[in-house]
Enzyme design. Structure first.
Site, PDB file in Angstrom:
ATOM      1  N   ALA A  14      51.903  13.602   6.902  1.00  0.00           N
ATOM      2  CA  ALA A  14      51.589  15.020   7.052  1.00  0.00           C
ATOM      3  C   ALA A  14      51.720  15.717   5.702  1.00  0.00           C
ATOM      4  O   ALA A  14      52.337  16.767   5.568  1.00  0.00           O
ATOM      5  CB  ALA A  14      52.489  15.664   8.099  1.00  0.00           C
ATOM      6  N   SER A  19      48.358  17.337   6.977  1.00  0.00           N
ATOM      7  CA  SER A  19      48.695  18.569   7.704  1.00  0.00           C
ATOM      8  C   SER A  19      47.435  19.380   8.003  1.00  0.00           C
ATOM      9  O   SER A  19      47.340  20.032   9.051  1.00  0.00           O
ATOM     10  CB  SER A  19      49.719  19.398   6.912  1.00  0.00           C
ATOM     11  OG  SER A  19      49.239  19.680   5.630  1.00  0.00           O
ATOM     12  N   LYS A 106      42.907   5.076  -1.093  1.00  0.00           N
ATOM     13  CA  LYS A 106      42.103   4.320  -2.054  1.00  0.00           C
ATOM     14  C   LYS A 106      42.867   3.145  -2.659  1.00  0.00           C
ATOM     15  O   LYS A 106      42.298   2.089  -2.904  1.00  0.00           O
ATOM     16  CB  LYS A 106      41.588   5.238  -3.161  1.00  0.00           C
ATOM     17  CG  LYS A 106      42.682   6.014  -3.842  1.00  0.00           C
ATOM     18  CD  LYS A 106      42.160   7.125  -4.728  1.00  0.00           C
ATOM     19  CE  LYS A 106      43.303   7.892  -5.349  1.00  0.00           C
ATOM     20  NZ  LYS A 106      43.885   8.892  -4.443  1.00  0.00           N
ATOM     21  N   GLY A 135      36.809  12.593  -2.260  1.00  0.00           N
ATOM     22  CA  GLY A 135      37.274  13.624  -1.325  1.00  0.00           C
ATOM     23  C   GLY A 135      36.298  14.000  -0.248  1.00  0.00           C
ATOM     24  O   GLY A 135      35.951  13.202   0.622  1.00  0.00           O
ATOM     25  N   LYS A 206      38.610   3.652  -7.188  1.00  0.00           N
ATOM     26  CA  LYS A 206      37.377   4.120  -6.550  1.00  0.00           C
ATOM     27  C   LYS A 206      36.180   3.281  -6.991  1.00  0.00           C
ATOM     28  O   LYS A 206      35.271   3.010  -6.197  1.00  0.00           O
ATOM     29  CB  LYS A 206      37.175   5.601  -6.864  1.00  0.00           C
ATOM     30  CG  LYS A 206      38.261   6.450  -6.171  1.00  0.00           C
ATOM     31  CD  LYS A 206      38.421   7.819  -6.798  1.00  0.00           C
ATOM     32  CE  LYS A 206      39.472   8.638  -6.072  1.00  0.00           C
ATOM     33  NZ  LYS A 206      39.809   9.884  -6.804  1.00  0.00           N
TER      34      LYS A 206
END
Lengths: 443, 443
Positions: A14, A19, A106, A135, A206
């Site tokens: 979270a 969250s 990742k 993202g 990535k």
């Protein structure tokens, strides 16, 4: 009408993304349910410390420290813990129990991807990971589905917002690397220890994920060549702009053929000169963009926010709705596809263009010496610009000890030949200093 | 290992896209098969005239004029005929027979979308249409899947390459509209009759498709407000650049609330001023780009080739592989999702910013008169720039009959209020001429 039972969602973690995922799930539950074809019930949130402060106010009764029990009761597990352990063990447990997994991790995918995909395949579960790269930008699904009928040739991605912010600040405000990093830290774009970003480790993860997906080949993180931006000077950035380039750190994945005619792939991260007219050159601030060159589709670019809690939560929720649809209707998710199984070539095999800047003695014959060194190593010169440090070219002026600056642009050359060339140039008496060696991308 | 039987693909149409789809299917069959999990067998190509010349050399025995029989033997039907009939009848026949359909037919989707989606749903078939909007650019699937967990606020798309090419040529080379159109025709970017492009009909079809998908609401083509670029002058383009804008024709789909607080959507096509710093401003030539603003994800942009036979074939083949995967594993495709069912508001409800350029008498009190007209209609002024036509402001100079140019930038205003304002300004004696009224987007 009979309604499909609720799909049970367990959230692990979270933090800033987790969250926001929980908040959006609770706030937009009805809308998401109508898109998924079933209710999405958040059954619990596993955290290390249930009392820790959170970005978002969430119902206390959802929190638990017992991730393993939470997983056992879930149809879909959303892993947003980050890092390798305990994320790896929990994701494996979830997949082995038959749950689909949505992750934004990742590091985990770049290092343990094949293990996780194999575990998923064994039980017919699915692993979704749109949030792991760039993202909020949809890139995993376009590569996996939309471009499934095409052959990807090359991917060049600005996939780390922190370093793009720093380089952009150097370019647009004339800041030094140190000042730009300080600003990035102040504004929360860089972490207290910025190593993962500025040394290119984050981008390398990535690159491994993108290369694996794009080329249907398992590209391990250790095979990704990596250079960061700590050595980039404001002089280099200024000189680049003068020559019509912008310095960007790119994660590059490329299909190539080695000198024996063997097909393979390369994955690498380094700062490079991008022509001002290239779409990647206009990616400012902490934004991300992934430029894809495909045989049939031609050039494509995917642009947007590469980080941020609520932005990344969008990618997680997209995967979550897809996973829920699969629970309702069945069918394929985003399975790994490694059937091409191409070799991953080392950086030395890669061919790219270079810009070499060096200080040389300002004397007759120097250019010919330098050009000779390049030719000997099979590096072909495209452009040369020489700037004399002396203000006068008047005949009879004393030129002893004077230096000139040479900026050499090469044609496509092999990395290994270029490395040898740089060593050889250093050993030439007429070369005072090599001040910059940068690759040129997108030109 | 038992192999899945071949998936039988029928192709309708062998124009510039269709012939490339056939070629790539035949050339890359093995690669596509390994991604789909089954062989993709091109069982035939239905055309009007089997002897007509084609862009690509294809096996003669594949051609037939009997589309109906071809459809009956197919698992997947690829419709690339274009236009309404016979495409509509054949697509309905294919769906009703249980075949999945891949189409790039924007006209058909924009006018008969709901009918086709209903036919598909009835038998559990799927309709894929990535190629219908923005050619090679993956946009349908990202909107449908990747952003399924987000709320889209606004889409602004450069979705017609011809008009972007024309406007870009006017902007970058100072060409008039007529000259730019002539160049576009010469280079094959514009058709002999350019009406569908320059009057915005093509973009309006795409706006209807994007709005329907993004807002989970059926947006009929007739509800799309449409203005073309034939009235755009080189003076407007020059003045825009001077003020920091670029003129782009945008297909806009927007979620909005009317004055009664009712939620709804708007779809519209018109030329607008885009700030130079906006990512859409850097989309040059015949390229397309779709800018998406989502609540959680923030700003995203998808960029690439919007047309072209082989480029668009990439999108068709992506859909084809997805459809084939679904045949092998089962599961969801790209179903319509209209559960939000929002009203589509007329253009008058839309609120946007404007730039109004007018010639006025160069006399005291004129600005106050003009400002008064705007205020009376609830249009609030953000910026005013006045340029006197007289070269001298020397006291005593004769100013009788002199005019000045006023450039007024407004805050957000309602379309209907703005329309009333323009009529009222025309009726003012001090206003000699209104030379330009353009909307401002992305600022």
């Amino acid at each position: 009408m009979i309604e499909y039972r609720n799909v049970r969602v367990a959230l692990l973690g979270a933090g800033s993304v987790g969250s926001q995922v929980a908040r959006l799930l609770l706030e937009h539950g009805d809308e998401l349910a109508s898109r998924a074809g079933a209710g999405l019930e958040l059954v619990g949130i596993a955290v290390r410390d249930t009392g820790a402060p959170r970005d978002v106010d969430l119902p206390k009764e959802l929190f638990t420290t017992d991730a393993e029990s939470l997983i056992l009761g879930a149809d879909i597990v959303v892993e947003l813990i980050g890092g390798i352990e305990p994320a790896r063990t929990l994701v494996l447990q979830a997949l082995q129990s038959g749950a689909d997994v949505v992750t934004g991790n990742k590091a985990l995918l770049a290092t343990h991807g094949p293990e996780l995909f194999a575990a998923a395949e064994q039980v017919g579960a699915q692993l979704y990971y749109e949030a792991a790269v760039a993202g909020a930008i949809p890139i995993i699904r376009p590569l996996h589905d939309s471009l499934a009928g095409d052959r990807i040739v090359r991917i060049m991605g600005i996939v780390n917002g922190t370093t793009n912010f720093i380089l952009d600040l150097m370019d647009r405000k004339g800041a030094t690397f140190e000042d730009a990093l300080a600003t990035a830290t102040e504004l929360g774009y860089a972490e207290a220890d910025p190593t993962a970003d500025v040394e290119g480790y984050d981008a390398a993860q990535k690159a491994a994920i993108l290369a694996s997906l794009a080329f249907h080949t398992s590209v391990p993180l250790v095979a990704v060549h990596r250079e960061g931006i700590t050595a980039i000077t404001i002089d280099q950035v200024r000189a680049a702009r003068k020559a019509g380039y912008v310095v960007k750190i790119l994660a590059t994945a490329e299909r190539l053929t080695d000198e024996d005619g063997r097909e393979g792939v390369s994955a690498r991260v380094y700062p490079a000169l991008v022509p001002e007219s290239h779409p990647l050159a206009s990616v400012h601030g902490a934004k991300n963009a992934v430029f894809v060159e495909a045989e049939a589709a031609g050039d494509l670019m995917f642009y947007g926010a590469g980080a941020g809690g609520v932005e990344t939560a969008s990618a997680v929720l997209g995967d979550l709705v897809s996973a829920a649809r699969r629970h309702v209707i069945g069918g394929p998710g985003v399975a790994e596809s490694t059937q091409a199984d191409l070799p991953v070539f080392p950086i030395g095999t890669v061919r790219t263009r270079y810009q070499i800047t060096l200080h040389v003695a300002d004397a007759p014959g120097v250019l010919s010496t330098v050009a000779g060194v390049l030719a000997k190593h099979g590096v072909s010169v495209e452009t040369v610009e020489q700037t004399s440090a002396l203000q006068t070219d008047a005949p009879g002026a004393d030129r002893t000890g004077a230096t000139a600056t040479l900026v050499i642009g090469t044609h496509l050359a092999r990395e290994s030949d270029l490395a040898d060339t740089v060593v050889a140039l250093r050993n030439e008496d007429v070369v005072a200093e090599i001040t910059s060696v940068l690759r040129v991308a997108g030109a």
